[in-house]
Design an enzyme around this catalytic site. Sequence first.
Site, PDB file in Angstrom:
ATOM      1  CG  ASP A 183      -1.776   1.324   1.377  1.00  0.00           C
ATOM      2  OD1 ASP A 183      -2.479   1.504   0.179  1.00  0.00           O
ATOM      3  OD2 ASP A 183      -1.880   2.137   2.187  1.00  0.00           O
ATOM      4  CB  SER A 184       0.316   4.570  -0.963  1.00  0.00           C
ATOM      5  OG  SER A 184      -0.856   5.003  -0.341  1.00  0.00           O
TER       6      SER A 184
ATOM      7  CB  CYS B 113      -9.061   5.667  -0.979  1.00  0.00           C
ATOM      8  SG  CYS B 113      -7.601   6.113  -0.278  1.00  0.00           S
ATOM      9  CB  THR B 114      -7.129   0.553   1.384  1.00  0.00           C
ATOM     10  OG1 THR B 114      -5.993   1.236   0.933  1.00  0.00           O
ATOM     11  CG2 THR B 114      -7.784  -0.414   0.344  1.00  0.00           C
ATOM     12  CG  HIS B 115      -5.269   5.919   3.235  1.00  0.00           C
ATOM     13  ND1 HIS B 115      -4.586   5.288   2.185  1.00  0.00           N
ATOM     14  CD2 HIS B 115      -4.187   6.190   3.990  1.00  0.00           C
ATOM     15  CE1 HIS B 115      -3.442   5.223   2.482  1.00  0.00           C
ATOM     16  NE2 HIS B 115      -3.193   6.145   3.661  1.00  0.00           N
TER      17      HIS B 115
ATOM     18  CE1 TYR C 255       3.375   5.621  -3.180  1.00  0.00           C
ATOM     19  CE2 TYR C 255       2.272   4.024  -4.471  1.00  0.00           C
ATOM     20  CZ  TYR C 255       3.427   4.433  -3.731  1.00  0.00           C
ATOM     21  OH  TYR C 255       4.556   3.504  -3.449  1.00  0.00           O
ATOM     22  N   GLY C 256      -1.843   9.255  -4.729  1.00  0.00           N
ATOM     23  CA  GLY C 256      -3.050   9.920  -5.280  1.00  0.00           C
ATOM     24  C   GLY C 256      -2.736  10.928  -6.339  1.00  0.00           C
TER      25      GLY C 256
ATOM     26  CD  GLU D 102      -0.678   7.391   5.561  1.00  0.00           C
ATOM     27  OE1 GLU D 102       0.385   7.551   6.035  1.00  0.00           O
ATOM     28  OE2 GLU D 102      -1.049   6.494   4.906  1.00  0.00           O
TER      29      GLU D 102
ATOM     30  CB  CYS E 292      -2.654   1.271  -2.837  1.00  0.00           C
ATOM     31  SG  CYS E 292      -2.289   2.695  -3.568  1.00  0.00           S
ATOM     32  CG  ASN E 293      -8.813   2.078  -4.212  1.00  0.00           C
ATOM     33  OD1 ASN E 293      -9.624   1.162  -5.071  1.00  0.00           O
ATOM     34  ND2 ASN E 293      -8.622   1.715  -2.939  1.00  0.00           N
ATOM     35  CB  THR E 294      -3.264   5.435  -6.323  1.00  0.00           C
ATOM     36  OG1 THR E 294      -4.319   6.036  -5.580  1.00  0.00           O
ATOM     37  CG2 THR E 294      -2.936   6.296  -7.582  1.00  0.00           C
TER      38      THR E 294
END
Lengths: 272, 272
Positions: A9-10, A184-186, A41-42, A151, A72-74
């Site tokens: 993941d980012s 987005c996994t966040h 990363y977005g 984050e 990570c979706n991006t």
Amino acid sequence: MNQAIGVIDSGVGGLTVAHELMRQLPRETLIYLGDTLRCPYGPRSEEEVRKFTWEMVDFLLEKDIKMLVVACNTATAFTLAELQEKLDIPVIGVIQPGARAAIKFTQNSNVGVIGTEGTIRSGAYTTALYNINLDIHVNALACPLFVPMVEQGILSGPKAKEVVEESLTTLLEDKQIDTLILGCTHYPLIKDTIQDVIGDKVMVISSSEETAREASTILEFRNLLNTATSSNPRHQFYTTGELNIFSKIAGSIFNESMDNFTTVTIEKAVIQ
Amino acid sequence: MNQAIGVIDSGVGGLTVAHELMRQLPRETLIYLGDTLRCPYGPRSEEEVRKFTWEMVDFLLEKDIKMLVVACNTATAFTLAELQEKLDIPVIGVIQPGARAAIKFTQNSNVGVIGTEGTIRSGAYTTALYNINLDIHVNALACPLFVPMVEQGILSGPKAKEVVEESLTTLLEDKQIDTLILGCTHYPLIKDTIQDVIGDKVMVISSSEETAREASTILEFRNLLNTATSSNPRHQFYTTGELNIFSKIAGSIFNESMDNFTTVTIEKAVIQ
């Protein structure tokens, strides 16, 4: 097959996927790498996301993983097809499982998607949804403030609510959507706030749970489940950034102290 | 990939899987075969179930299917591994998806399973659950009266409730289970009665919805989704038995009239 499942993941968002993998596949071992140093990363270019993702992948391939989960979706949007083509192990992304869950849940075929700029710009969710059902109406919105906020450890409270409300303004005007994909996994880390803002009538889908479920499906389909009776998984967590915020977020996801974190420098480790 | 998905069942139960496949994969075409003439499979020997299943499979292979869904728990228990090994196309059974859903839902790791004599005798659910999680406690019970009752069209009312209550007696004494797998695709047709008898606190899992979801996952993973923009599926339904009961049950599942049923003699069609 007692090799580990690799998860990238980012940053810390993919820990929501890791948590579900541990819950739904308790006999499996995980090796997690979060690129916290270079998160988010977005807003990055496709080229940069691809480069960073391959650095993470190479780091995990050296650890002999049996499956790769791109949590990570991006990174999924920009690299999944390429990774699936080039790697010998199965590669699972987070976009398709969320899309499939939305198709299962929606009653009126109006689906909202929120994600990073990169994910939304890529159109990956719209493609994934249309690949299965052409009658879905998609309302996609980039929310670039969410990942930096998470984050920083801001997961609830007035500040979080204010950011979410402002970010979702245009989506709130769409009275049709009955399902919202957290692309987005966040975002599962601020799911309560998002649900609060969007209202109870909208089904909010976290792709983390769905991705873990599909990882389980593919492992079994490919005969890769760890069926050793003495399985006692010892997970490993790596981050390219500071351990502090990583441990704090991990603590709030796993509800237990995690003592197996390591900081690594993947640029050095990989680009030799 | 505009080839059809083949679906086989011992009778009408698999129509619950077909319905979910149509709902979750609206661009895909189905070819269904129900062996109503020789239903139920539950009390039959493994050898007989294997023979009948292969006859159905051969019938569908001639129609150039791209995936096979074994929508019958008894047939899955006895033939899935063999079919997966011998066929070039992906083969999905109904046992593993139900097991995975139970693992996702259970909070206390106490899972009940009901199915035909053949399915329960095979231990296939216990194996599937243990393959993923050794801490699951399984209470498995054969309910041999359910399939004949459903195939007669008795889906609710006092008679159905009486049969369900008597069949579930020993399971009702187990106060621990919080999740019950309907380990037979006929059972979703009497799900309301079963839920009524077992009580609201037990999550009742229909493997049909879960199987369709996993079929979607595997199709995408194997690059087999039908992404043609002009997809206008024309499903085909075949039965080895009488059209009357087949049409009646189908009508109650699909809530619409279905006009594309055909009776076939697969023994003749296949054993040449």
